[in-house]
Design a protein around this motif. Structure first.
Motif, mmCIF file in Angstrom:
data_model
loop_
_atom_site.group_PDB
_atom_site.id
_atom_site.type_symbol
_atom_site.label_atom_id
_atom_site.label_comp_id
_atom_site.label_asym_id
_atom_site.label_seq_id
_atom_site.Cartn_x
_atom_site.Cartn_y
_atom_site.Cartn_z
ATOM 1 N N TYR A 1 77.529 24.249 8.410
ATOM 2 C CA TYR A 1 78.983 24.226 8.287
ATOM 3 C C TYR A 1 79.466 22.838 7.875
ATOM 4 O O TYR A 1 80.305 22.706 6.970
ATOM 5 C CB TYR A 1 79.647 24.619 9.607
ATOM 6 C CG TYR A 1 81.125 24.350 9.593
ATOM 7 C CD1 TYR A 1 81.982 25.171 8.868
ATOM 8 C CD2 TYR A 1 81.668 23.244 10.265
ATOM 9 C CE1 TYR A 1 83.349 24.906 8.818
ATOM 10 C CE2 TYR A 1 83.023 22.983 10.222
ATOM 11 C CZ TYR A 1 83.859 23.818 9.489
ATOM 12 O OH TYR A 1 85.201 23.545 9.430
ATOM 13 N N CYS A 2 78.945 21.812 8.513
ATOM 14 C CA CYS A 2 79.385 20.460 8.198
ATOM 15 C C CYS A 2 79.118 20.124 6.735
ATOM 16 O O CYS A 2 79.922 19.436 6.091
ATOM 17 C CB CYS A 2 78.690 19.453 9.115
ATOM 18 S SG CYS A 2 79.304 19.488 10.830
ATOM 19 N N THR B 1 79.339 22.117 4.274
ATOM 20 C CA THR B 1 80.397 22.721 3.450
ATOM 21 C C THR B 1 81.678 21.897 3.489
ATOM 22 O O THR B 1 82.539 22.057 2.631
ATOM 23 C CB THR B 1 80.719 24.155 3.917
ATOM 24 O OG1 THR B 1 81.368 24.113 5.201
ATOM 25 C CG2 THR B 1 79.464 25.012 3.994
ATOM 26 N N GLN B 2 81.796 21.031 4.492
ATOM 27 C CA GLN B 2 82.997 20.217 4.651
ATOM 28 C C GLN B 2 82.781 18.773 4.215
ATOM 29 O O GLN B 2 83.672 17.933 4.379
ATOM 30 C CB GLN B 2 83.440 20.230 6.124
ATOM 31 C CG GLN B 2 83.673 21.616 6.697
ATOM 32 C CD GLN B 2 84.748 22.384 5.957
ATOM 33 O OE1 GLN B 2 85.878 21.904 5.831
ATOM 34 N NE2 GLN B 2 84.414 23.565 5.456
ATOM 35 N N GLY B 3 81.585 18.485 3.704
ATOM 36 C CA GLY B 3 81.289 17.120 3.308
ATOM 37 C C GLY B 3 81.121 16.174 4.470
ATOM 38 O O GLY B 3 81.328 14.965 4.341
ATOM 39 N N VAL B 4 80.720 16.726 5.623
ATOM 40 C CA VAL B 4 80.545 15.934 6.844
ATOM 41 C C VAL B 4 79.072 15.936 7.219
ATOM 42 O O VAL B 4 78.397 16.961 7.080
ATOM 43 C CB VAL B 4 81.390 16.513 8.003
ATOM 44 C CG1 VAL B 4 81.133 15.764 9.296
ATOM 45 C CG2 VAL B 4 82.866 16.488 7.644
ATOM 46 N N THR C 1 86.225 19.772 14.871
ATOM 47 C CA THR C 1 85.211 20.219 13.906
ATOM 48 C C THR C 1 84.356 21.321 14.501
ATOM 49 O O THR C 1 84.045 22.317 13.830
ATOM 50 C CB THR C 1 84.321 19.038 13.471
ATOM 51 O OG1 THR C 1 85.132 18.034 12.847
ATOM 52 C CG2 THR C 1 83.235 19.485 12.506
ATOM 53 N N GLU D 1 86.292 24.613 14.567
ATOM 54 C CA GLU D 1 86.329 25.212 13.233
ATOM 55 C C GLU D 1 84.974 25.802 12.858
ATOM 56 O O GLU D 1 84.900 26.851 12.204
ATOM 57 C CB GLU D 1 86.765 24.171 12.201
ATOM 58 C CG GLU D 1 88.224 23.753 12.312
ATOM 59 C CD GLU D 1 89.173 24.923 12.062
ATOM 60 O OE1 GLU D 1 88.846 25.792 11.215
ATOM 61 O OE2 GLU D 1 90.230 24.977 12.711
ATOM 62 N N TYR D 2 83.917 25.140 13.269
ATOM 63 C CA TYR D 2 82.577 25.696 13.045
ATOM 64 C C TYR D 2 82.431 27.051 13.728
ATOM 65 O O TYR D 2 81.900 28.009 13.153
ATOM 66 C CB TYR D 2 81.516 24.725 13.565
ATOM 67 C CG TYR D 2 80.180 25.368 13.848
ATOM 68 C CD1 TYR D 2 79.446 25.991 12.836
ATOM 69 C CD2 TYR D 2 79.643 25.359 15.145
ATOM 70 C CE1 TYR D 2 78.211 26.586 13.108
ATOM 71 C CE2 TYR D 2 78.420 25.943 15.416
ATOM 72 C CZ TYR D 2 77.706 26.565 14.396
ATOM 73 O OH TYR D 2 76.500 27.159 14.670
ATOM 74 N N TRP E 1 84.119 29.673 11.705
ATOM 75 C CA TRP E 1 83.298 29.941 10.522
ATOM 76 C C TRP E 1 82.119 30.840 10.892
ATOM 77 O O TRP E 1 81.801 31.804 10.182
ATOM 78 C CB TRP E 1 82.829 28.604 9.964
ATOM 79 C CG TRP E 1 81.910 28.622 8.787
ATOM 80 C CD1 TRP E 1 82.245 28.813 7.472
ATOM 81 C CD2 TRP E 1 80.498 28.386 8.798
ATOM 82 N NE1 TRP E 1 81.133 28.711 6.671
ATOM 83 C CE2 TRP E 1 80.045 28.447 7.452
ATOM 84 C CE3 TRP E 1 79.580 28.109 9.813
ATOM 85 C CZ2 TRP E 1 78.708 28.255 7.103
ATOM 86 C CZ3 TRP E 1 78.248 27.914 9.466
ATOM 87 C CH2 TRP E 1 77.823 27.995 8.134
#
Length: 414
Positions: free
Chosen positions: A68-69, A71-74, A86, A89-90, A93
């Motif tokens: 997931y991270c 996909t968020q650029g994290v 975060t 939100e994961y 998702w």
């Protein structure tokens, strides 16, 4: 009638639902996904667990936190705390991708029926299932010290009751506790301009060490392996072998559950507390009453004083009596262990056939991992195998054993 009803849509409930769907079970999932993570933790908080130890569980391990991270650029790197926002939100998702549709209504009552269970939702709909998995998280088990009970919520609250701390800007707040919840809450309060102090019973605060690098010389890893609960062989056993933990004698399990991984602050919050927050050690509240200025506290080791609000960061106590959504007869029929939590078998089935438990409420049986997201992986796979076994036996789920006949129950429970 469904095969399985999952009550709760946090990390444990969503993980169980993912495994159950993959196993081909007909199921319903009730609860607002990641509700406590979204509503009961102030902005600015971080996960104490390592990112790699904070995955929800699907059978193919496809929907991980690091995925997931990405996909968020994290980056979800070792030793890099993940913000609670975060992680929430994961979870959403994960729910969208790994779980059948979640019904966000709340289940308010579960009763037993011949051959299964009936659940009643907040708006009165009834749903029947052969088995139930209770994954209700920690909110039903909030623990507030006896001296503070009875005071109104305007004066005393639990640390888990705050989605934000803005209401305390410019006020005087006393935080009770010496663990991560107390210390991080106090740090956030101080950083927003609140006059805050921490009262802790301990003689000194405990702080977790900065984790060693993921890649180390083999002999260092052999001496102190990484685990989902921290470094060391003891933590590794708790985190990675909950099935073996359950085989320990009950007195040993009770002692470990009460003492292992005691109150401690994360390494990354230490600098935000020391020098910034007044910490009063070896202090315990013995009495409290409403006063003109808020709350008047009497404590050991100090003179009485007044504060405008008390936040009790005093943890949770997962007892059978606090499972209020179970009907009285069903709740009373649950066998318990020494700490008052429901007794569970090797696959998380309670003493009431067909009624399964997950999360904090199983920590006495399966160890400290069940207090953290990390325990969801073992729980989900094991519990769903137990549900399939229960469905396959053809034995009547939902049957309430007669009082005092634990032996009869055990013949069904493995």
């Amino acid at each position: 009638m469904y095969d399985l009803l999952v009550v709760g849509a946090g990390p444990y409930g969503l993980s169980i639902a993912s495994h159950a769907a993959d196993a081909g079970l007909s199921l319903r999932v009730f609860g607002r996904p990641m509700a406590s993570w979204r509503d009961n933790m102030p902005g600015g908080m971080f996960l104490k667990s390592e990112p790699w130890a904070s995955n929800l569980s699907d059978p193919a391990a496809r929907w991980r936190l690091d995925a997931y991270c990405a996909t968020q650029g994290v980056t979800a790197g070792h030793g890099q705390p993940i913000p609670v926002e975060t992680f929430a939100e994961y979870g959403l998702w994960f729910a969208r991708n790994a779980v059948p549709e979640v019904d966000e209504r709340t289940v308010v009552r579960i009763t037993s029926l011949p051959g299964g269970f009936e659940a009643v939702t907040e708006d009165g709909e009834t749903v029947q299932a052969r088995t139930v998995a209770l994954a209700v998280g920690v909110m039903p088990f909030v623990e507030i010290p006896a001296a503070l009970r009875g005071l109104p919520s305007s004066l005393v609250s639990h640390s888990s009751h705050h989605g934000d701390l803005d209401r305390f800007r410019g006020r005087d707040v006393t935080v009770i506790g010496g663990g991560q919840a107390a210390l991080e809450t106090a740090a956030l309060l101080a950083e927003q301009g609140t006059r805050v102090r921490v009262l802790a019973r301990a003689e000194r605060l405990q702080w977790n060490d900065v984790p060693p690098p993921w890649e180390r010389p083999w002999w260092r890893s052999a001496r102190s392996p990484h685990s989902g609960l921290g470094c060391g062989w003891r933590n590794w056993f708790y985190a990675e072998r909950p099935g073996l933990y359950r085989r320990l004698p009950e007195p040993t399990r009770a002692r470990i559950a009460a003492t292992a991984l005691g109150p401690a602050g994360a390494w990354w919050v230490r600098d935000r507390v020391e020098g910034a927050v007044e910490v009063c050690l070896d202090h315990e509240v013995t009495a409290a009453r409403a006063a003109d200025g808020g709350v008047r506290l009497e404590v050991t080791g100090a003179d009485p004083f007044e504060t405008e609000h008390v936040i009790a960061a005093t943890g949770f106590r997962a007892t059978r009596e606090r499972l209020g959504l179970l009907s009285g007869p069903l709740r009373d029929a649950l066998a318990t262990v020494a700490d008052g939590s429901p007794e569970v078998g090797r696959d998380f089935e309670s003493s009431c056939p067909g009624l399964f438990m997950a999360g904090l409420v199983t920590a006495a049986g399966f160890g400290p991992a069940m207090r953290f997201v990390h325990g969801a992986t073992y729980t989900a796979g094991t519990l769903v195998r137990g549900v399939r076994r229960r469905l396959h036996t053809g034995l009547p789920g939902g049957a309430i054993p007669a009082p005092g006949r634990r032996g009869a129950t055990e013949t069904v429970r493995r």
